[in-house]
Each structure stands twice: as structure tokens, then as C-alpha cells.
Design an enzyme around this catalytic site. Structure first.
Site, PDB file in Angstrom:
ATOM      1  N   ASP A 184       0.978  -1.193   0.131  1.00 32.71           N
ATOM      2  CA  ASP A 184      -0.066   0.043   0.124  1.00 32.71           C
ATOM      3  C   ASP A 184       0.758   1.281   0.094  1.00 32.71           C
ATOM      4  O   ASP A 184       2.052   1.264   0.241  1.00 32.71           O
ATOM      5  CB  ASP A 184      -0.857   0.025   1.328  1.00 32.71           C
ATOM      6  CG  ASP A 184      -2.076   0.727   0.761  1.00 32.71           C
ATOM      7  OD1 ASP A 184      -2.341   1.540  -0.020  1.00 32.71           O
ATOM      8  OD2 ASP A 184      -3.190   0.374   1.640  1.00 32.71           O
ATOM      9  N   GLU A 215       0.052  -0.129  -5.208  1.00 31.52           N
ATOM     10  CA  GLU A 215      -0.934   1.045  -5.406  1.00 31.52           C
ATOM     11  C   GLU A 215      -0.496   2.335  -5.801  1.00 31.52           C
ATOM     12  O   GLU A 215      -0.843   3.492  -5.649  1.00 31.52           O
ATOM     13  CB  GLU A 215      -1.553   1.117  -4.027  1.00 31.52           C
ATOM     14  CG  GLU A 215      -2.267  -0.214  -3.505  1.00 31.52           C
ATOM     15  CD  GLU A 215      -3.504   0.204  -2.709  1.00 31.52           C
ATOM     16  OE1 GLU A 215      -4.084   1.293  -2.875  1.00 31.52           O
ATOM     17  OE2 GLU A 215      -3.944  -0.731  -1.897  1.00 31.52           O
ATOM     18  N   PRO A 219       0.271   3.777  -8.729  1.00 27.71           N
ATOM     19  CA  PRO A 219      -0.490   4.983  -9.449  1.00 27.71           C
ATOM     20  C   PRO A 219      -1.539   5.683  -8.732  1.00 27.71           C
ATOM     21  O   PRO A 219      -1.774   6.651  -8.826  1.00 27.71           O
ATOM     22  CB  PRO A 219      -0.811   4.119 -10.910  1.00 27.71           C
ATOM     23  CG  PRO A 219      -0.493   2.860 -10.561  1.00 27.71           C
ATOM     24  CD  PRO A 219       0.442   2.398  -9.482  1.00 27.71           C
ATOM     25  N   TYR A 279      -1.859   6.343  -5.715  1.00 31.37           N
ATOM     26  CA  TYR A 279      -1.085   7.406  -4.955  1.00 31.37           C
ATOM     27  C   TYR A 279      -0.497   8.672  -5.898  1.00 31.37           C
ATOM     28  O   TYR A 279      -0.161   9.620  -5.265  1.00 31.37           O
ATOM     29  CB  TYR A 279      -0.156   7.140  -3.756  1.00 31.37           C
ATOM     30  CG  TYR A 279      -1.083   6.201  -2.678  1.00 31.37           C
ATOM     31  CD1 TYR A 279      -1.636   6.845  -1.542  1.00 31.37           C
ATOM     32  CD2 TYR A 279      -1.306   4.603  -3.054  1.00 31.37           C
ATOM     33  CE1 TYR A 279      -2.340   6.091  -0.678  1.00 31.37           C
ATOM     34  CE2 TYR A 279      -2.076   4.138  -1.826  1.00 31.37           C
ATOM     35  CZ  TYR A 279      -2.736   4.728  -0.858  1.00 31.37           C
ATOM     36  OH  TYR A 279      -3.260   4.066   0.019  1.00 31.37           O
ATOM     37  N   ASP A 298     -10.639   2.696  -3.491  1.00 33.21           N
ATOM     38  CA  ASP A 298     -11.271   1.393  -2.994  1.00 33.21           C
ATOM     39  C   ASP A 298     -12.571   0.947  -3.292  1.00 33.21           C
ATOM     40  O   ASP A 298     -13.374   1.914  -3.575  1.00 33.21           O
ATOM     41  CB  ASP A 298     -11.237   1.424  -1.715  1.00 33.21           C
ATOM     42  CG  ASP A 298      -9.764   1.602  -0.863  1.00 33.21           C
ATOM     43  OD1 ASP A 298      -8.563   1.539  -1.614  1.00 33.21           O
ATOM     44  OD2 ASP A 298      -9.772   1.519   0.436  1.00 33.21           O
TER      45      ASP A 298
HETATM   46  C1  GAL Z   1      -6.193   0.986   1.313  1.00 33.79           C
HETATM   47  C2  GAL Z   1      -6.458   0.171   0.263  1.00 33.79           C
HETATM   48  C3  GAL Z   1      -7.073  -0.993   0.431  1.00 33.79           C
HETATM   49  C4  GAL Z   1      -6.887  -1.555   1.957  1.00 33.79           C
HETATM   50  C5  GAL Z   1      -6.738  -0.435   3.041  1.00 33.79           C
HETATM   51  C6  GAL Z   1      -6.073  -1.359   4.037  1.00 33.79           C
HETATM   52  O1  GAL Z   1      -5.541   2.361   1.040  1.00 33.79           O
HETATM   53  O2  GAL Z   1      -6.508   0.886  -1.046  1.00 33.79           O
HETATM   54  O3  GAL Z   1      -7.378  -1.717  -0.712  1.00 33.79           O
HETATM   55  O4  GAL Z   1      -5.676  -2.165   1.765  1.00 33.79           O
HETATM   56  O5  GAL Z   1      -5.917   0.599   2.389  1.00 33.79           O
HETATM   57  O6  GAL Z   1      -6.134  -0.193   5.263  1.00 33.79           O
END
Ligand code: GAL
Length: 430
Positions: free
Chosen positions: A159, A191, A193, A195, A219
């Protein structure tokens, strides 16, 4: 064109735009289960032992995956998301699982998952902390990669919370190298791209070289509005993101929420069909111990999974839009085409759509064979470019079909399929 030149054109059309991360993994979109959307950060094992983030949850999910046909259908990875670790690293600076919720530790859990013929995924963060506030990997990339390898973990979701956005690329790429250096094949789910978009347009060539899949957008939630927003974002950015997808690296529009509470059955069919068209990882976030038979049948539908896992590995595009319909098309191996027709009108009843209006229908000259997969399986037989087939699509539902050209003239067909349909990316207005 000579035979050799023709072959070259075909090979170059078939290769993805950039080199994929060279770890031999994710040659097809990853299939499995990931806890986040359904179970979130539920750490209350005292009052909710059945649903809290604990080793029990993953073991039970793995048991069901084997017993109920999920593994056989292709779902392979059982993935832990946020909230698994202890808030403190151990005396050697290593991440450790929460001792109360994971008494056996992650290595033992991995052994159990492997004994079922499945693979285990874990979660960490490129920055100071995970999104839910657990220890991040910044400053510990090598150590954490080695820890995951020592535990025999098979996938890392990495993440991007609590990270200086200007350093995201460096962080993601350093972790990629650290994973590679362990010598254990660990599928790398990023993750980056997502951010980076608020800062600048991500470099998808670099992302593809670094990650096996990558989240681009918000999400997913258990709602039709959330699924729609993901589709809208994908279509709006398709010229940038679709060419980056191919064997070894995929755009990740987030989890399948089929089998939960928020989507009608038609909407569940739409998510399944469109995720297959988008060559997305199929990571379910639901409770496989308690899922309704229709959702299960949909998630295990072999014909849809075959589209998702097609060996050519090309992601589809939204190719036409109008009159509250959207047409999405994905080129498949053997010159076939998958066509999804989404009815975006959320009022009234089923509406008819003339499938001959789909841009890809041109492969039906002189003839093609059509199979409808959703909403019902139906062989529609041999058709021509002039055929007028009306498919009925429910509000927020999707009709999914495959079209197989029939011709002995391979070169001409190839031209039509690839150059006629897919090099042109301008939307047709229906
Ligand atoms: C988000 C992510 C989610 C999940 C979550 C956990 O940023 O996009 O898929 O992993 O954090 O805290």
C-alpha cells in the site's frame, strides 16, 4: 505482405507495450480472495471470533476454497490485507503477526495454506505506517522482503499510505528489487499509480517493469455506485492504462464484491463481466463460508473465467457508448472477441440492444459464431455482418458474448480484428 513480415506484425501486435516485471508471475490475471472489503480492520476476536482478522479466518477460507470448487475454478491466492501485524516490530526489527490473533505465526499459516495447494498473500506499506496505522516498511524494505520470503509468502500487496508522494516510485521500485533479491517468487501487487495520480500522470512503463498489478483508483465499496465509478474512471483513462496491461502486469480495479450485500444480481453479473473484459485480477472479498448459490455460480462461471484468463492477455476497451448503453470489447486469442453490453439506465425494465451495432461486430464478415454467456448461456449460432440480433439487458445488468470469426482468410481477418477494431480507440456513439 510476405509470410515473415506478416508474422512480425502479428508478434509485435501481440506483445504488450513494455517489459513486465521479470519474476515469471501473474502471466494471467491473479485469482484469489482478499479480506479487505468484507472484513476490513475487524480485530475484535473476543466478540466476533468468526469474522475478525485472525489466522482462523484464512484457514477457514482456504478450507472452503478447496471443498467448494473455488480452487478448481482457478482461485488460488488467499490474501491477508491490513491489520494483521503487531504494533511493534520484534527485537530484530522484523514485522511480527499479532500474537493473539495469529498464535501460530505467518509461517505456520503459509504451511497450512500450501498444504491445501493454495498460496498465501500478505500486506505491507511503502511508507511509515499502513493505512490503518500499523508499522510501515519505510527503512525496512530488505528486512521485510526477507521476512516474507522466510515465511514462504507468495504475494505482497504493498500500500502507499504515509509516504512522501515524490518518493513513491523509488519506494515501490526498491521493494520490488528487495523481493527479487530474496530469490523467492513473490507476486507484487502495488498501489503506486493510485497515490501518484494526484501529483502527476504515472509512468506506466516503469510501473509495469516494477509490479505484477497496480491499483489506479479508489477502493471498491459494496455498492453499484462504487463499481460504476471504477468503470467510468477506467474508460476515461483507457488510452493511458490499457496498453500497459499484458502477461506479467495488470491494471487492478480492486476486489470483486460479488456475494455481499450491496449489489443486485444483475449488478453482480456486470462486475464479473466487466472485470473479465478489463483483464483484472479476480480477487474476491466476500464470505465464502456463507455465499448465496447464484453468486457462487457466477463467480465460478467457467466461460467468464476463460475470458478473464485468455492466453493473449490483452485488456479490453470501452468501444461505444450512447442511449444509456456501453459496449466494452476485449480481443481474445484465436481472433475471437468478447463483447459486453452494459445497460446504464437504472429505471424501467429490460432493454433491447442490437449487437450488430457493436464496433467489433465487423469480424462477422463473412460469418461468425456467437455465444451468449450472460445473462444466460445460449449458443446463437452462425451470424453475418448483416444479422440483427437483439440482446435483452436488464437495468444495471450486462449481456456478455463471445464472437468467433469464421473464415479461411486469416490475414484479412487479422487486419479487421486488430487494426479495424482495436487500434482505433475513438468511441463510437450508438
Ligand atoms: C487502502 C487500500 C485498501 C486497503 C486499505 C487497508 O489504502 O487501498 O485496499 O488495503 O488501505 O488499510
Amino acid at each position: 505482405m510476405s509470410r515473415a513480415a506478416c508474422l512480425l506484425v502479428i508478434i509485435s501486435l501481440m506483445s504488450p507495450a513494455a517489459e513486465a516485471l521479470d519474476n515469471g508471475l501473474a502471466l494471467k490475471p491473479t485469482m484469489g480472495w482478499l479480506h479487505w472489503e468484507r472484513f476490513m480492520c475487524n480485530i475484535d476476536c473476543d466478540t466476533d471470533p468468526n469474522n475478525c482478522i485472525s489466522e482462523r479466518l484464512y484457514m477457514q477460507m482456504a478450507d472452503v476454497m478447496v471443498k467448494e470448487g473455488w480452487k478448481e475454478a482457478g482461485y488460488e491466492y488467499v490474501c491477508i490485507d491490513d491489520c494483521w501485524p503487531s504494533h511493534q516490530r520484534d527485537a530484530q526489527g522484523r514485522l511480527q503477526a499479532d500474537p493473539k490473533r495469529f498464535p501460530g505465526g505467518i509461517k505456520k499459516l503459509a504451511d497450512y495454506i500450501h498444504s491445501k495447494g493454495l498460496k498465501l498473500g500478505i500486506y505491507a506499506d511503502v511508507g511509515d505506517k499502513t493505512c490503518a496505522g500499523y508499522p510501515g516498511s519505510l527503512g525496512y524494505y530488505e528486512k521485510d522482503a526477507q521476512t516474507f520470503a522466510d515465511w514462504d509468502v507468495d504475494l505482497l500487496k504493498f500500500d502507499g499510505c504515509f509516504m512522501n508522494r515524490a518518493l513513491l516510485g523509488e519506494g515501490y521500485s526498491n521493494m520490488s528489487k528487495a523481493l527479487n533479491n530474496t530469490g523467492r517468487p513473490i507476486l507484487y501487487s502495488c498501489e503506486w499509480p493510485l497515490y501518484e495520480w494526484p501529483l502527476k500522470q504515472p509512468n506506466y512503463t516503469a510501473i509495469r517493469e516494477t509490479c505484477n498489478h497496480w491499483r489506479n483508483f479508489d477502493d471498491v465499496f459494496d455498492s453499484w455506485s462504487s463499481v460504476k465509478s471504477i468503470l467510468d474512471w477506467t474508460a476515461a483513462h483507457q488510452d493511458i492504462i490499457v496498453p500497459a496491461a499484458g502477461p506479467g502486469g495488470w491494471n487492478d480495479p480492486d476486489m470483486l464484491v460479488i456475494g455481499n450485500f450491496g449489489l443486485s444480481h444483475d449488478q453482480q453479473e456486470s462486475q464479473m463481466a466487466l472485470w473479465a473484459i478489463m483483464a483484472s485480477p479476480l480477487l474476491m472479498s466476500n464470505d465464502l463460508r456463507d455465499i448465496c448459490p447464484r453468486s457462487k455460480e457466477l463467480l465460478q462461471n467457467k466461460r467468464i473465467i476463460d475470458i478473464s484468463q485468455d492466453s493473449m492477455g490483452k485488456q479490453g476497451y470501452r468501444t461505444a457508448k450512447g442511449n444509456n448503453f456501453e459496449v466494452w470489447e476485449r480481443p481474445l486469442s484465436k481472433n475471437r472477441l468478447a463483447v459486453a453490453v452494459l445497460n446504464k439506465l437504472e429505471t424501467g425494465g429490460p432493454r433491447g440492444f442490437n449487437i450488430g451495432a457493436a464496433p467489433g461486430w465487423k469480424i462477422c464478415g463473412p460469418q461468425c459464431n456467437v455465444t451468449q454467456i450472460l445473462p444466460q448461456y445460449k449458443e446463437m449460432g452462425v451470424q453475418t455482418q448483416q444479422s440483427k440480433i437483439i440482446v435483452s439487458v436488464n437495468p444495471s445488468g450486462t449481456a456478455l458474448l463471445t464472437v468467433t470469426p469464421i473464415s479461411s482468410d486469416f490475414t484479412r481477418l487479422h487486419k479487421l480484428n486488430w487494426q479495424g477494431t482495436f487500434v482505433r480507440r475513438k468511441h463510437t456513439i450508438l
